[in-house]
Motif scaffolding. Structure first.
Motif, mmCIF file in Angstrom:
data_model
loop_
_atom_site.group_PDB
_atom_site.id
_atom_site.type_symbol
_atom_site.label_atom_id
_atom_site.label_comp_id
_atom_site.label_asym_id
_atom_site.label_seq_id
_atom_site.Cartn_x
_atom_site.Cartn_y
_atom_site.Cartn_z
ATOM 1 N N GLU A 1 0.808 -1.223 0.000
ATOM 2 C CA GLU A 1 0.000 0.000 0.000
ATOM 3 C C GLU A 1 0.845 1.278 0.000
ATOM 4 O O GLU A 1 0.317 2.375 -0.189
ATOM 5 N N GLU A 2 2.158 1.152 0.163
ATOM 6 C CA GLU A 2 3.042 2.320 0.148
ATOM 7 C C GLU A 2 3.694 2.551 -1.218
ATOM 8 O O GLU A 2 4.374 3.566 -1.415
ATOM 9 N N ARG A 3 3.513 1.635 -2.135
ATOM 10 C CA ARG A 3 4.222 1.689 -3.414
ATOM 11 C C ARG A 3 3.919 2.948 -4.224
ATOM 12 O O ARG A 3 4.840 3.614 -4.700
ATOM 13 N N ASP A 4 2.644 3.252 -4.417
ATOM 14 C CA ASP A 4 2.295 4.399 -5.254
ATOM 15 C C ASP A 4 2.829 5.701 -4.673
ATOM 16 O O ASP A 4 3.315 6.572 -5.412
ATOM 17 N N GLY A 5 2.755 5.849 -3.354
ATOM 18 C CA GLY A 5 3.281 7.047 -2.705
ATOM 19 C C GLY A 5 4.790 7.166 -2.878
ATOM 20 O O GLY A 5 5.319 8.268 -3.088
ATOM 21 N N TYR A 6 5.470 6.040 -2.794
ATOM 22 C CA TYR A 6 6.919 6.040 -2.981
ATOM 23 C C TYR A 6 7.277 6.443 -4.414
ATOM 24 O O TYR A 6 8.164 7.274 -4.622
ATOM 25 N N ILE A 7 6.590 5.875 -5.381
ATOM 26 C CA ILE A 7 6.867 6.217 -6.783
ATOM 27 C C ILE A 7 6.651 7.708 -7.011
ATOM 28 O O ILE A 7 7.486 8.376 -7.637
ATOM 29 N N ALA A 8 5.558 8.249 -6.504
ATOM 30 C CA ALA A 8 5.273 9.680 -6.666
ATOM 31 C C ALA A 8 6.376 10.520 -6.012
ATOM 32 O O ALA A 8 6.858 11.501 -6.587
ATOM 33 N N TRP A 9 6.780 10.119 -4.793
ATOM 34 C CA TRP A 9 7.846 10.848 -4.091
ATOM 35 C C TRP A 9 9.140 10.801 -4.892
ATOM 36 O O TRP A 9 9.805 11.820 -5.083
ATOM 37 N N LEU A 10 9.524 9.600 -5.371
ATOM 38 C CA LEU A 10 10.790 9.439 -6.075
ATOM 39 C C LEU A 10 10.814 10.247 -7.371
ATOM 40 O O LEU A 10 11.806 10.920 -7.663
ATOM 41 N N PHE A 11 9.730 10.190 -8.139
ATOM 42 C CA PHE A 11 9.680 10.958 -9.380
ATOM 43 C C PHE A 11 9.788 12.448 -9.093
ATOM 44 O O PHE A 11 10.524 13.169 -9.786
ATOM 45 N N ASP A 12 9.073 12.934 -8.101
ATOM 46 C CA ASP A 12 9.145 14.354 -7.748
ATOM 47 C C ASP A 12 10.568 14.708 -7.302
ATOM 48 O O ASP A 12 11.133 15.722 -7.743
ATOM 49 N N TYR A 13 11.138 13.892 -6.444
ATOM 50 C CA TYR A 13 12.472 14.150 -5.898
ATOM 51 C C TYR A 13 13.538 14.189 -6.992
ATOM 52 O O TYR A 13 14.291 15.166 -7.111
ATOM 53 N N GLU A 14 13.620 13.140 -7.779
ATOM 54 C CA GLU A 14 14.713 13.052 -8.743
ATOM 55 C C GLU A 14 14.483 13.895 -10.000
ATOM 56 O O GLU A 14 15.380 14.621 -10.426
ATOM 57 N N TYR B 1 5.276 -4.956 -10.482
ATOM 58 C CA TYR B 1 4.319 -3.894 -10.165
ATOM 59 C C TYR B 1 4.621 -2.643 -11.004
ATOM 60 O O TYR B 1 3.723 -2.059 -11.612
ATOM 61 N N ALA B 2 5.888 -2.245 -11.047
ATOM 62 C CA ALA B 2 6.279 -1.047 -11.789
ATOM 63 C C ALA B 2 6.039 -1.208 -13.291
ATOM 64 O O ALA B 2 5.591 -0.270 -13.958
ATOM 65 N N ILE B 3 6.335 -2.386 -13.815
ATOM 66 C CA ILE B 3 6.108 -2.648 -15.243
ATOM 67 C C ILE B 3 4.642 -2.398 -15.584
ATOM 68 O O ILE B 3 4.322 -1.722 -16.565
ATOM 69 N N GLU B 4 3.764 -2.942 -14.767
ATOM 70 C CA GLU B 4 2.323 -2.791 -14.994
ATOM 71 C C GLU B 4 1.874 -1.345 -14.778
ATOM 72 O O GLU B 4 1.184 -0.767 -15.606
ATOM 73 N N LYS B 5 2.273 -0.752 -13.682
ATOM 74 C CA LYS B 5 1.811 0.595 -13.309
ATOM 75 C C LYS B 5 2.371 1.674 -14.226
ATOM 76 O O LYS B 5 1.673 2.617 -14.587
ATOM 77 N N LEU B 6 3.642 1.538 -14.597
ATOM 78 C CA LEU B 6 4.318 2.606 -15.324
ATOM 79 C C LEU B 6 4.486 2.335 -16.816
ATOM 80 O O LEU B 6 5.022 3.164 -17.541
#
Length: 172
Positions: A65-78, A134-139
Motif C-alpha cells: 500500500e506504500e508503493r504508489d506514494g513512494y513512486i510519486a515521491w521518487l519521481f518528484d524528488y529526482e 508492479y512497476a512494469i504494470e503501473k508505469l
C-alpha cells in the motif's frame, strides 16, 4: 558503503527513502559532471540503472500500500527537485533470478563473499522482482525477456530485440 554492508548487513537496515537518496545524489552528480552536456547535445541517451532501479530495489522494502506514494515521491524528488531528465522509454531487461544467480557466481568465480548485500539476499531479490512486476504494470515499461529455458539468450539476440523496440518507439 551501503551495498558493501557498512550501514548494515541487510538491505532493510537502510530505509527505502534514505537508500534512494544515496543513489539520487550519485545520479545528479554524474549528470552535472559527465553526461548532462551529452544530454543537451544528442538525440538519445541510454542509461543503465537509472531512477527505475531505485523503484525496483527500494520499493521492495515497502508494504504494497506504500508503493504508489513512494513512486510519486521518487519521481518528484529526482526528476523535479534534483532536475535530472525523465526518460521517454524504460526497457526492463528481465532475467530469471536462478539464471542471474548462476551468472553472478560465475562472475565472482564461485566466491559468495564478493556479493554485495543485495546480491547475497535471495529473499530481497525476489521482492525486487515483485516490485519490478508492479512497476512494469503501473508505469508501462517495456519488457525484454533475456533468458530462455534457463539459459541466457545471446547478446546479439537481445540487442536485436532492444534495437527493434527503440526503433518502434522513436522511428529511426
Amino acid at each position: 558503503m551501503y551495498l558493501g554492508g557498512k550501514l548494515g548487513d541487510s538491505p532493510d537496515d537502510v530505509n527505502a527513502y534514505a537508500a534512494s537518496s544515496f543513489y539520487a545524489v550519485d545520479r545528479v552528480v554524474s549528470y552535472l559532471n559527465s553526461w548532462g552536456k551529452d544530454y543537451r547535445t544528442y538525440d538519445y541517451i541510454i542509461a543503465d540503472r537509472y531512477v527505475t532501479s531505485n523503484i525496483i530495489h527500494q520499493m521492495a522494502k515497502l508494504k504494497a500500500e506504500e508503493r504508489d506514494g513512494y513512486i510519486a515521491w521518487l519521481f518528484d524528488y529526482e526528476y523535479h527537485r534534483l532536475g535530472i531528465p525523465e526518460p521517454d522509454l524504460v526497457i526492463f531487461l528481465d532475467v530469471d533470478p536462478a539464471v542471474s544467480q548462476r551468472l553472478m557466481l560465475g562472475r565472482y568465480h564461485g566466491d559468495e563473499k564478493k556479493k554485495d548485500i543485495h546480491e547475497s539476499n535471495v529473499r530481497y531479490l525476489l521482492s525486487c522482482r515483485e516490485s519490478a512486476a508492479y512497476a512494469i504494470e503501473k508505469l508501462g515499461w517495456t519488457v525484454i525477456k533475456c533468458d530462455r529455458d534457463g539459459t541466457m539468450r545471446s547478446v546479439e539476440d537481445i540487442c536485436g530485440e532492444l534495437t527493434a523496440v527503440i526503433k518502434e518507439k522513436f522511428g529511426n
